[in-house]
Enzyme design. Structure first.
Site, PDB file in Angstrom:
ATOM      1  N   GLY A   1      40.655  47.719  40.919  1.00  0.00           N
ATOM      2  CA  GLY A   1      40.208  46.900  42.055  1.00  0.00           C
ATOM      3  C   GLY A   1      40.352  45.417  41.726  1.00  0.00           C
ATOM      4  O   GLY A   1      40.922  44.644  42.507  1.00  0.00           O
ATOM      5  N   HIS A   2      39.880  45.027  40.537  1.00  0.00           N
ATOM      6  CA  HIS A   2      40.059  43.640  40.105  1.00  0.00           C
ATOM      7  C   HIS A   2      41.557  43.320  40.004  1.00  0.00           C
ATOM      8  O   HIS A   2      41.995  42.227  40.392  1.00  0.00           O
ATOM      9  CB  HIS A   2      39.424  43.426  38.730  1.00  0.00           C
ATOM     10  CG  HIS A   2      37.948  43.676  38.661  1.00  0.00           C
ATOM     11  ND1 HIS A   2      37.406  44.768  38.036  1.00  0.00           N
ATOM     12  CD2 HIS A   2      36.892  42.970  39.146  1.00  0.00           C
ATOM     13  CE1 HIS A   2      36.089  44.727  38.110  1.00  0.00           C
ATOM     14  NE2 HIS A   2      35.744  43.653  38.791  1.00  0.00           N
TER      15      HIS A   2
ATOM     16  N   ASP B   1      32.958  44.693  48.637  1.00  0.00           N
ATOM     17  CA  ASP B   1      31.679  43.998  48.775  1.00  0.00           C
ATOM     18  C   ASP B   1      31.735  43.187  50.071  1.00  0.00           C
ATOM     19  O   ASP B   1      31.868  41.954  50.052  1.00  0.00           O
ATOM     20  CB  ASP B   1      31.432  43.133  47.545  1.00  0.00           C
ATOM     21  CG  ASP B   1      31.377  43.977  46.278  1.00  0.00           C
ATOM     22  OD1 ASP B   1      30.367  44.660  46.082  1.00  0.00           O
ATOM     23  OD2 ASP B   1      32.359  44.003  45.514  1.00  0.00           O
TER      24      ASP B   1
ATOM     25  N   VAL C   1      40.200  49.252  46.602  1.00  0.00           N
ATOM     26  CA  VAL C   1      41.002  50.206  45.825  1.00  0.00           C
ATOM     27  C   VAL C   1      40.113  51.399  45.489  1.00  0.00           C
ATOM     28  O   VAL C   1      38.960  51.223  45.066  1.00  0.00           O
ATOM     29  CB  VAL C   1      41.546  49.551  44.534  1.00  0.00           C
ATOM     30  CG1 VAL C   1      42.344  50.558  43.713  1.00  0.00           C
ATOM     31  CG2 VAL C   1      42.395  48.338  44.876  1.00  0.00           C
TER      32      VAL C   1
HETATM   33  P1  AMP Z   1      32.644  42.323  40.215  1.00  0.00           P
HETATM   34  O1  AMP Z   1      33.270  42.166  38.860  1.00  0.00           O
HETATM   35  O2  AMP Z   1      32.075  43.661  40.476  1.00  0.00           O
HETATM   36  O3  AMP Z   1      31.725  41.164  40.546  1.00  0.00           O
HETATM   37  O4  AMP Z   1      33.841  42.197  41.241  1.00  0.00           O
HETATM   38  C1  AMP Z   1      34.715  41.086  41.226  1.00  0.00           C
HETATM   39  C2  AMP Z   1      35.575  41.125  42.477  1.00  0.00           C
HETATM   40  O5  AMP Z   1      36.318  42.341  42.494  1.00  0.00           O
HETATM   41  C3  AMP Z   1      34.733  41.094  43.762  1.00  0.00           C
HETATM   42  O6  AMP Z   1      35.376  40.257  44.707  1.00  0.00           O
HETATM   43  C4  AMP Z   1      34.752  42.535  44.188  1.00  0.00           C
HETATM   44  O7  AMP Z   1      34.594  42.696  45.589  1.00  0.00           O
HETATM   45  C5  AMP Z   1      36.134  42.966  43.745  1.00  0.00           C
HETATM   46  N1  AMP Z   1      36.199  44.429  43.653  1.00  0.00           N
HETATM   47  C6  AMP Z   1      35.335  45.237  42.992  1.00  0.00           C
HETATM   48  N2  AMP Z   1      35.664  46.541  43.179  1.00  0.00           N
HETATM   49  C7  AMP Z   1      36.767  46.545  43.973  1.00  0.00           C
HETATM   50  C8  AMP Z   1      37.592  47.572  44.532  1.00  0.00           C
HETATM   51  N3  AMP Z   1      37.348  48.855  44.315  1.00  0.00           N
HETATM   52  N4  AMP Z   1      38.631  47.197  45.317  1.00  0.00           N
HETATM   53  C9  AMP Z   1      38.891  45.884  45.545  1.00  0.00           C
HETATM   54  N5  AMP Z   1      38.153  44.870  45.047  1.00  0.00           N
HETATM   55  C10 AMP Z   1      37.107  45.193  44.274  1.00  0.00           C
END
Ligand code: AMP
Length: 280
Positions: A36-37, A150, A176
C-alpha cells in the site's frame, strides 16, 4: 537514496532543488512498509522529479491506551524497500527532532474529525493534522500522497490544505488489497491466523453495501447490509458502519454523487478500518 534525520539537513538538500524548479512529491508514513505504501511511492515517482518519504511514528496521534509503544517497526527492511523504489530522500526524524519542546500549538479540523474514527479516537486527527502540517512545512512538497484506505484522513488533510491555502496538490491513491480483499495495513501483523482468516469480512461487508446501493436502496438499508455481514462473523466486533459524504464525513441520506461506505471492526485486539467510494 539519502537518509536524513534532521529538519535542517532536509531543508538544505531540498531548497536548492525547489529553486531549480524541480517538483517535489512527498509520502508521509509510519513505516513497517507494505505494498500500500509502495503504491503511494510509485505514484509520486511517476509524477514528481524528487520523491521524499518520511517514516515517523507520531506519538501525538495515539491515545495513551493505544499501541504507540508496540507499533510494528522494521527500519532496515523499510530502507531496502524505499531504495528499491528509487526514493530520493528518506526523512526519519526521532521524536526529539520533531517535538523538541512541549507543543503548545496544534491544528485541528473538528467537524471532519468528530465522526467515524473520531468517536473511538477523539484526539487522533488533531495529532495527524498537526504532524502533517509540520511535515508539509519541513518538506515543502508540490504534491502529497495519501491512501484512500484512510478515507477520513484524506478528508481532514484535504480540508487543512484548502482552509490554510497550502500550495500542495493532495493525491489520493486507491487502496491496495490482499487477494482475498483485506486492505493492507501495518496492523494486520497483529492478527492471529483465525482472525486473519475472518478479516476479509470488512471488505465483503462493503461489497454487500455497494450492491445494495447500486440496487437503488436507501442509506439505512445500505448501512444495514454492511452491519449484517460483520455481525455474521463470530470473531469480528462491529464498531461502526456508515454511509457518508467523502468530503464532509457527514451522513448522506440522498445516495447520489460520490458516497463513501465506511466500516470499522475489531478482531480480537486489532481494530481494522476500510471504505469504498462509489459514484452514484
Ligand atoms: P501509515 O504508515 O499507516 O500511516 O500509512 C501511510 C500512508 O499509506 C497513508 O496515507 C495510508 O493511507 C497509506 N496506506 C496504508 N495502507 C494502504 C493501503 N492498503 N493502500 C493504499 N494506501 C495505504
Amino acid at each position: 537514496m539519502q537518509v536524513v534525520t534532521t529538519i535542517a539537513e532536509l531543508r538544505a538538500q531540498l531548497d536548492p532543488m525547489r529553486r531549480e524548479g524541480r517538483s517535489i512529491g512527498f509520502v508521509p508514513t509510519m513505516g513497517y512498509l507494505h505494498q500500500g505504501h509502495a503504491a503511494l511511492v510509485q505514484a509520486a515517482r511517476r509524477e514528481c522529479d524528487v520523491v521524499v518519504v518520511s517514516i515517523f511514528v507520531n506519538p501525538l496521534q495515539f491515545a495513551p491506551s493505544e499501541d504507540y509503544e508496540s507499533y510494528p517497526r522494521d527500519p532496515e527492511r523499510d530502507r531496502g524497500i524505499l531504495a528499491a523504489a528509487e526514493v530520493d530522500f528518506l526523512f526519519q526524524p526521532d521524536v526529539r527532532e520533531m517535538y523538541p519542546r512541549p507543543l503548545l500549538t496544534q491544528v485541528s479540523v473538528p467537524e471532519l474529525s468528530a465522526t467515524l474514527e473520531g468517536r473511538t479516537r477523539p484526539t487522533h486527527f488533531q495529532g495527524v493534522a498537526t504532524v502533517v502540517l509540520k511535515l508539509f512545512h519541513i518538506v515543502g512538497p508540490h504534491r502529497a500522497y495519501f491512501g484512500q484506505k484512510d478515507g477520513q484522513q484524506v478528508a481532514v488533510v484535504r480540508r487543512l490544505i484548502e482552509d490554510l491555502d497550502l500550495p500542495i496538490d493532495l493525491r489520493a491513491v486507491e487502496t491496495v488489497r490482499e487477494p482475498d480483499g483485506l486492505a493492507l495495513s501495518s496492523r494486520n501483523v497483529y492478527l492471529s491466523p483465525e482472525e486473519r482468516q475472518a478479516a476479509p469480512c470488512l471488505h465483503e461487508a462493503l461489497l454487500q453495501g455497494r450492491e445494495a446501493a447500486l440496487a437503488g436502496q436507501g442509506s439505512r438499508a445500505v448501512q444495514a447490509a454492511i452491519e449484517e455481514r460483520i455481525r455474521r462473523t463470530p470473531l469480528a466486533c462491529l464498531d461502526y458502519a456508515a454511509v457518508v459524504d467523502p468530503r464532509t464525513m457527514q451522513p448522506k441520506s440522498d445516495l447520489t454523487g460520490p458516497v463513501m461506505l465506511a466500516v470499522a471492526a475489531s478482531l480480537g485486539r486489532t481494530r481494522l478500518i476500510d471504505n469504498l467510494v462509489l459514484e452514484l
